[in-house]
Design an enzyme around this catalytic site. Sequence first.
Site, PDB file in Angstrom:
ATOM      1  N   ASN A   8       0.887  -1.170   0.000  1.00 32.18           N
ATOM      2  CA  ASN A   8       0.000   0.000   0.000  1.00 32.18           C
ATOM      3  C   ASN A   8       0.927   1.222   0.000  1.00 32.18           C
ATOM      4  OD1 ASN A   8      -1.918   1.934   0.401  1.00 32.18           O
ATOM      5  ND2 ASN A   8      -2.750   1.078   2.288  1.00 32.18           N
ATOM      6  N   ARG A  94      -2.358  -2.173  -3.618  1.00 34.39           N
ATOM      7  CA  ARG A  94      -3.578  -1.389  -3.478  1.00 34.39           C
ATOM      8  C   ARG A  94      -3.486  -0.158  -4.385  1.00 34.39           C
ATOM      9  NH1 ARG A  94      -5.920   0.895   1.749  1.00 34.39           N
ATOM     10  NH2 ARG A  94      -7.975   1.415   1.040  1.00 34.39           N
ATOM     11  N   HIS A 183     -12.897   3.292  -0.788  1.00 35.30           N
ATOM     12  CA  HIS A 183     -13.050   2.318   0.316  1.00 35.30           C
ATOM     13  C   HIS A 183     -13.713   1.023  -0.171  1.00 35.30           C
ATOM     14  CE1 HIS A 183     -13.126   5.800   3.461  1.00 35.30           C
ATOM     15  NE2 HIS A 183     -11.914   5.283   3.387  1.00 35.30           N
ATOM     16  N   LEU A 212     -16.197   4.192   9.022  1.00 33.43           N
ATOM     17  CA  LEU A 212     -15.923   5.442   9.736  1.00 33.43           C
ATOM     18  C   LEU A 212     -14.510   5.390  10.311  1.00 33.43           C
ATOM     19  CD1 LEU A 212     -19.357   5.728  11.659  1.00 33.43           C
ATOM     20  CD2 LEU A 212     -18.787   6.543   9.351  1.00 33.43           C
ATOM     21  N   ASN A 214     -10.422   7.541   9.588  1.00 33.55           N
ATOM     22  CA  ASN A 214      -9.974   8.904   9.303  1.00 33.55           C
ATOM     23  C   ASN A 214     -10.650   9.420   8.049  1.00 33.55           C
ATOM     24  OD1 ASN A 214      -8.360  10.781  10.570  1.00 33.55           O
ATOM     25  ND2 ASN A 214      -6.673   9.307  10.638  1.00 33.55           N
ATOM     26  N   GLY A 215     -10.626   8.566   7.009  1.00 29.83           N
ATOM     27  CA  GLY A 215     -11.518   8.775   5.870  1.00 29.83           C
ATOM     28  C   GLY A 215     -12.816   8.065   6.206  1.00 29.83           C
ATOM     29  N   ARG A 244     -11.384  16.070   6.504  1.00 26.63           N
ATOM     30  CA  ARG A 244     -12.103  16.479   5.280  1.00 26.63           C
ATOM     31  C   ARG A 244     -13.529  16.904   5.602  1.00 26.63           C
ATOM     32  NH1 ARG A 244     -10.781  11.017   2.149  1.00 26.63           N
ATOM     33  NH2 ARG A 244      -8.973  10.731   3.476  1.00 26.63           N
ATOM     34  N   ASP A 284      -8.661  13.161  15.780  1.00 30.84           N
ATOM     35  CA  ASP A 284      -8.885  11.904  16.504  1.00 30.84           C
ATOM     36  C   ASP A 284     -10.159  12.030  17.327  1.00 30.84           C
ATOM     37  OD1 ASP A 284      -8.833   9.754  18.394  1.00 30.84           O
ATOM     38  OD2 ASP A 284      -6.724   9.480  17.872  1.00 30.84           O
ATOM     39  N   ARG A 286     -11.247  10.470  19.762  1.00 30.22           N
ATOM     40  CA  ARG A 286     -11.087  10.390  21.229  1.00 30.22           C
ATOM     41  C   ARG A 286     -10.839  11.773  21.831  1.00 30.22           C
ATOM     42  NH1 ARG A 286      -7.232   5.352  20.153  1.00 30.22           N
ATOM     43  NH2 ARG A 286      -6.931   6.685  18.367  1.00 30.22           N
ATOM     44  N   GLY A 332     -11.873   2.578  12.287  1.00 31.41           N
ATOM     45  CA  GLY A 332     -11.479   3.086  13.607  1.00 31.41           C
ATOM     46  C   GLY A 332     -12.624   3.563  14.491  1.00 31.41           C
ATOM     47  N   GLY A 334     -15.986   3.405  13.717  1.00 32.18           N
ATOM     48  CA  GLY A 334     -17.115   2.474  13.632  1.00 32.18           C
ATOM     49  C   GLY A 334     -16.933   1.271  14.529  1.00 32.18           C
ATOM     50  N   ASN A 336     -14.856   1.147  17.253  1.00 29.31           N
ATOM     51  CA  ASN A 336     -14.480   1.436  18.648  1.00 29.31           C
ATOM     52  C   ASN A 336     -15.369   2.431  19.391  1.00 29.31           C
ATOM     53  OD1 ASN A 336     -11.938  -0.111  18.808  1.00 29.31           O
ATOM     54  ND2 ASN A 336     -11.342   1.235  17.125  1.00 29.31           N
ATOM     55  N   GLU A 386      -8.512  -4.654   5.159  1.00 27.84           N
ATOM     56  CA  GLU A 386      -8.291  -4.425   3.730  1.00 27.84           C
ATOM     57  C   GLU A 386      -7.097  -5.215   3.211  1.00 27.84           C
ATOM     58  OE1 GLU A 386      -8.781  -0.302   5.022  1.00 27.84           O
ATOM     59  OE2 GLU A 386      -9.546   0.111   3.028  1.00 27.84           O
TER      60      GLU A 386
END
Length: 408
Positions: A8, A94, A183, A212, A214-215, A244, A284, A286, A332, A334, A336, A386
């Site tokens: 990748n 990729r 994606h 869901l 970072n992108g 974004r 982030d 969090r 990430g 979705g 957590n 992925e």
Amino acid sequence: MNAVLVVNAGSSSIKYQVIDSHTGERLAQGLVERIGGGAPEGGTGRIVHNAHGTESVRELPIPNHTAGFASMLDAFAHAGSAIETLGIVAVGHRVVQGGSDFIEPVIIDDAVAARILELSEIAPLHNPGHHAAIVAARDIFPNLPHVAIFDTAFHQSIPKPVYTYAINPDVAAEHGVRRYGFHGISHSVVSRRAAEHLGRPLELLKQIVLHLGNGASACAVDGGRSVDTSMGLTPLEGLVMGTRSGDIDPGAIFHLLRKGMNVAEVDALLNKRSGLFGFTGSNDFRDVRAAAVAGEPEARLAIDVYVHRVRHYVGAYLAVLGGADTLVFTAGLGENAADLRALICEDFEWCGLVLDPDLNEAADRGARVISTPDSRITVMVVPTDEEAEIARQSLQLVAALDSAHDVH
Ligand code: ADP
């Protein structure tokens, strides 16, 4: 052995994993970064390599992707398992943008590599790096088949009225302006694994997948085929993301240009300084959550805007699909952020979607159902993978070609 080297690559980095595609086991993984440096003599690159539970880090000049792969080979040798000993049978690359040309994985020959480079016109941030890595990897591993797996390919099943923007068709055709979607590797593997987990045929399921990370993107999957997705010509459209903006009136862009910003500034604003980061200074979730709990109004607004946009797309895809059997969270956030999932699923009882708060909060990690037994729409968390999917699809293509070859 049936291991696949999964690559990748970007313009200045190569992420790699060696995956045993039967067991899904990672035999090694690593990251080559700061390729091309910036300083004189190519600057200082860095390689972080993980194998057998041990991490090694080396700093050295890495002027280009060929040097990047050479440093990767060294890292394998230093870790005590030369790459030739791992039973690698294919290299899976990729590729973010496959345009309208590539609807499935392909073996990379000179013509495919050239086309991937040409598609840089609509993916200037991604395809040049992929192409540089493909050229270098084919040089370094000339005897292995190289396979391109495209993020756009899964969405090539989207019907024309859905992928067409309502602009002049000649202009659209001349410049390749249409919805491609991204994606796709994740939406494909997650929708398949959701069906497997439920023990129901993929072909019979209507699914809404929310990737869901970072992108971020949403996808309507009907019988295992993508029929609509929230990202468009580029990965900027759709949901609110880490940095974004997602959907915005294109008129706002002209307005900002007329107000004195230039194209590069507006591009950077919408791609790098918007989304969660734009509201709070952190991409982030969090951090955003902590700031919201501390009473920071912009952080609360960020979450409200984020949730509204996701719900907007869930509603749209209920209409597109004519109802849904599953709503699947992945990536990430979705996987957590249970609190975010709860907000997204609030007040959807009208269409038979009922989240189970205990299942939603459970600290489970694998694929799981988080709705009540009588919820008409089954809400799930399904971890994405992925790289494993790239390995699986690469091996499948190589095996199919091998057996076709054996027959002739
Ligand atoms: P990428 O799109 O870069 O692959 P990921 O899918 O790994 O991104 O998602 C990364 C994001 O997931 C982080 O920036 C963070 O916002 C979110 N995330 C990761 N772990 C958690 C967690 N435990 N709780 C909430 N959000 C999390």
